[in-house]
Design an enzyme around this catalytic site. Structure first.
Site, short mmCIF file in Angstrom:
data_model
loop_
_atom_site.label_atom_id
_atom_site.label_comp_id
_atom_site.label_asym_id
_atom_site.label_seq_id
_atom_site.Cartn_x
_atom_site.Cartn_y
_atom_site.Cartn_z
N ARG A 1 69.55 -54.85 -30.64
CA ARG A 1 69.71 -56.23 -30.17
C ARG A 1 69.70 -57.13 -31.38
NH1 ARG A 1 65.33 -59.96 -26.83
NH2 ARG A 1 64.74 -60.77 -28.86
N TYR B 1 65.15 -68.71 -30.12
CA TYR B 1 64.49 -67.60 -29.43
C TYR B 1 64.78 -66.28 -30.16
CZ TYR B 1 63.89 -63.57 -26.67
OH TYR B 1 63.52 -62.30 -26.31
N ASP C 1 70.42 -61.34 -26.43
CA ASP C 1 69.65 -61.98 -25.35
C ASP C 1 69.87 -63.49 -25.40
OD1 ASP C 1 67.81 -62.73 -23.46
OD2 ASP C 1 66.10 -61.70 -24.38
N HIS D 1 68.55 -65.43 -23.20
CA HIS D 1 67.25 -65.93 -22.75
C HIS D 1 67.39 -67.12 -21.81
CE1 HIS D 1 62.77 -66.08 -23.31
NE2 HIS D 1 63.00 -64.80 -23.46
N GLU E 1 72.35 -60.30 -22.33
CA GLU E 1 71.17 -60.37 -21.46
C GLU E 1 70.88 -61.80 -21.00
OE1 GLU E 1 67.75 -58.61 -23.28
OE2 GLU E 1 66.39 -59.82 -22.06
N GLU F 1 64.38 -59.66 -16.41
CA GLU F 1 63.04 -59.35 -16.93
C GLU F 1 61.98 -60.25 -16.30
OE1 GLU F 1 63.67 -59.89 -21.13
OE2 GLU F 1 62.73 -61.85 -21.10
N ARG G 1 66.87 -55.36 -15.44
CA ARG G 1 65.86 -55.50 -16.51
C ARG G 1 64.43 -55.49 -15.97
NH1 ARG G 1 65.62 -55.24 -21.48
NH2 ARG G 1 64.74 -57.27 -21.99
N GLU H 1 64.40 -50.88 -23.58
CA GLU H 1 64.00 -51.70 -24.73
C GLU H 1 62.75 -51.10 -25.38
OE1 GLU H 1 62.98 -55.72 -23.64
OE2 GLU H 1 63.06 -56.42 -25.71
N TRP I 1 62.89 -72.00 -21.52
CA TRP I 1 62.53 -71.30 -22.76
C TRP I 1 63.08 -69.88 -22.72
CZ3 TRP I 1 59.62 -66.85 -23.80
CH2 TRP I 1 59.61 -66.54 -25.19
O1 KDG Z 1 56.76 -62.57 -22.87
C1 KDG Z 1 58.11 -62.90 -22.97
C2 KDG Z 1 58.86 -61.84 -23.73
O2 KDG Z 1 58.56 -60.57 -23.21
C3 KDG Z 1 60.34 -62.05 -23.66
O3 KDG Z 1 60.68 -63.29 -24.18
C4 KDG Z 1 61.04 -60.96 -24.44
O4 KDG Z 1 63.16 -61.69 -23.63
C5 KDG Z 1 62.47 -60.81 -24.09
C6 KDG Z 1 63.07 -59.50 -24.33
O5 KDG Z 1 64.23 -59.37 -23.96
O6 KDG Z 1 62.40 -58.62 -24.86
MG MG Z 2 64.93 -60.89 -22.72
#
Ligand code: KDG
Ligand code: MG
Length: 402
Positions: A147, A159, A210, A212, A236, A262, A283, A339, A402
Site C-alpha cells: 500500500r 493520512y 487508501d 480513507h 480502499e 474497515e 475490509r 493487511e 478523518w
Molecule cells: O485506528 C484507525 C486505523 O486502524 C486506520 O486508520 C488504518 O485505515 C487504516 C488501514 O487501512 O490500515
Molecule cells: Mg484503511
C-alpha cells in the site's frame, strides 16, 4: 461445559489493546480481541458491565446461540463499541472450541484452502521520493503487495504518513488533534505518485492505496479512472461507506477494484455493496465485525458475488485478531489479501504469537484454537494510556472525515 468467569485485560505495550479472557470449568480458557482504537474503555465497560455477568454459567460450545444472545437478544443493536465486545466474546469462544477439540481454528472453518496467506505492507513517505524509497524497503523484505501513501505537496498533514522515522500510528495522547485536508491537491497528486511507482517497480508488484473515506462519489470516480492505467490491486474506502449507493457511480465508470468496510460492523452495512457487486473486497475485520460467527457469514455471502476478503489489519488490532484472521483466511475459498502492519517488538513481551512472516506471506502453526496467549503479569506492567484518533478539517475549517 460451563463458563465460570471472564475478565477484560487492558494493556499498553507501545499502544493500547483490550483482550477478553473467558474461563471454563474444564480448565480451558479462550482469548478474544476487543480493541477499538481510541475507544478502549468504552468496549471494556460494555463487556464488564453487561456481557460478562450474562456469560457466567453458559455453555461456551454454543457459539451460534451465544452470538445471537448478544446481538439479536440486545434491543440496542450494532455500532462499533457493542460489536467489538461481541467480536471478542465470539473469538474467545471459538478459541475454547479449538482447544477443547485439540485442533487449530482453521480446521473448524473449512480446513486448509491454502498453506499461507498473502499480506500487504504499508509504504509511506513525506514526499513522493520518500514514498518510493519506502516501497523499495518493503519490497526488499519480500512483500508482494504494498500500500502506498505519500505526503501531498502544499498540504501539512496526510493520512497514512508517519511523522518521524517511527511507525505510522494515528492515535495521539489526549483529546483528538486536528489535521487539515485539501481534496483537490490530493486528487492532482495521487495519479502522479502511482505513475512513478509503476515506472520504478514495474508491473509485477501489487499496489494498493487508501483514500480513507475522503472523496465524494464524483471525486472518487475521477480518481479511480485516472488510476486505471496503474492497475491497483485495490483502492480502499474511496468514499465514506455510510451511503452504500455512493459506490455505484465509481463502479459504473471504472475498473479499479474497490475495498471497503474497515469501519463496518454488520452484514447490513454490506448488503447493497454485495448484492449489486459494487465492491471487490470486504475490509470488515473479525474484531469489529462481530467475530468469526458473523464475518464467516458475510464472507460466504460475498463469495456468491465474486467478492473476496481483504481484512483490516493495522497495528491497533491485536495479535489475537491477526492470528484469528490468518486461520480464517487460510480456511475460506474467497480469501483475497490480508493487511499486515507488524506490531512493535514490545508487543511480543505481552502476547505470545504463533504466526510468522516469510517472503510476503503469513503462516500459522498448529497450536489448538487461535494459538495466541497473553502474559498477564507483563500486561500489568503496561497500564492503559489514553489516546485518540485525529479529527480532520478542510483548509477553511469545515469539519471533514478523518
Ligand atoms: O485506528 C484507525 C486505523 O486502524 C486506520 O486508520 C488504518 O485505515 C487504516 C488501514 O487501512 O490500515
Ligand atoms: Mg484503511
Amino acid at each position: 461445559m460451563k463458563i465460570t468467569d471472564a475478565k477484560v485485560i487492558v494493556t499498553c505495550p507501545g499502544r493500547n489493546f483490550v483482550t477478553l479472557k473467558i474461563y471454563t470449568d474444564q480448565g480451558i480458557y479462550g482469548l478474544g480481541d476487543a480493541t477499538l482504537n481510541g475507544m478502549e474503555p468504552a468496549v471494556a465497560s460494555y463487556l464488564e458491565n453487561f456481557c460478562i455477568p450474562a456469560l457466567i454459567g453458559k455453555d461456551p460450545r454454543n457459539t451460534e446461540d451465544l452470538w445471537h444472545y448478544f446481538y439479536r437478544g440486545a434491543y440496542w443493536k450494532r455500532g462499533s463499541v457493542t460489536m467489538s465486545a461481541i467480536s471478542a466474546i465470539d473469538m474467545a469462544l471459538w478459541d475454547i472450541k479449538g482447544k477443547m477439540l485439540n485442533t487449530p481454528l482453521y480446521n473448524l472453518l473449512g480446513g486448509e484452502s491454502r498453506e499461507k496467506v498473502m499480506v500487504y505492507a504499508h509504504a509511506n513517505g513525506k514526499s513522493l521520493e520518500e514514498a518510493i524509497e519506502s516501497v523499495a524497503q518493503e519490497k526488499e523484505k519480500g512483500f508482494k503487495a504494498i500500500r502506498v501513501q505519500s505526503g501531498i505537496p502544499g498540504q501539512p498533514d496526510t493520512y497514512g504518513v508517519a511523522k518521524g522515522a517511527a511507525f505510522y500510528e494515528p492515535a495521539h495522547p489526549g483529546i483528538p488533534h486536528e489535521e487539515c485536508w485539501d481534496t483537490s491537491k490530493y486528487l492532482n497528486f495521487v495519479p502522479r505518485l502511482f505513475e512513478k511507482v509503476r515506472e520504478v517497480f514495474g508491473n509485477d508488484l501489487h499496489l494498493l492505496h487508501d483514500v480513507h473515506h475522503r472523496c465524494t462519489p464524483v471525486e472518487a470516480t475521477r480518481l479511480a479512472k485516472e488510476l486505471e492505467p496503474f492497475h491497483l490491486f485495490w483502492l480502499e474506502d474511496p468514499v465514506t461507506g455510510e451511503l452504500q449507493e455512493g459506490l455505484r457511480m465509481i463502479r459504473k465508470q471504472s475498473s479499479t477494484p474497490i475495498a471497503i468496510g474497515e469501519v463496518f460492523n454488520s452484514v447490513y452495512d454490506y448488503t447493497t455493496l454485495i448484492t449489486e457487486q459494487l465492491i471487490d473486497y470486504i475490509r470488515m475485520p473479525l474484531v469489529h465485525g462481530g467475530g468469526i460467527t458473523h464475518v464467516k457469514k458475510v464472507a460466504d455471502f460475498a463469495s456468491v458475488y465474486h467478492i473476496q476478503t481483504g481484512f483490516h489489519g493495522a497495528t491497533d488490532l491485536s495479535p489475537v485478531n491477526l492470528a484469528a484472521a490468518i486461520h480464517f483466511n487460510k480456511a475460506i475459498n474467497n480469501f483475497g489479501l490480508q493487511e499486515y502492519m507488524p506490531h512493535q517488538e514490545i508487543v511480543q513481551e505481552v502476547f505470545r504469537i504463533n504466526y510468522q512472516f516469510e517472503d510476503g506471506f503469513l503462516t500459522i502453526d498448529n497450536t489448538p484454537g487461535i494459538g495466541v496467549d497473553i502474559d498477564e503479569e507483563k500486561a500489568s506492567k503496561y497500564p492503559y494510556s489514553p489516546a485518540s484518533l485525529p479529527i480532520n478539517r478542510k483548509m477553511d475549517g469545515t469539519m471533514f472525515y478523518w
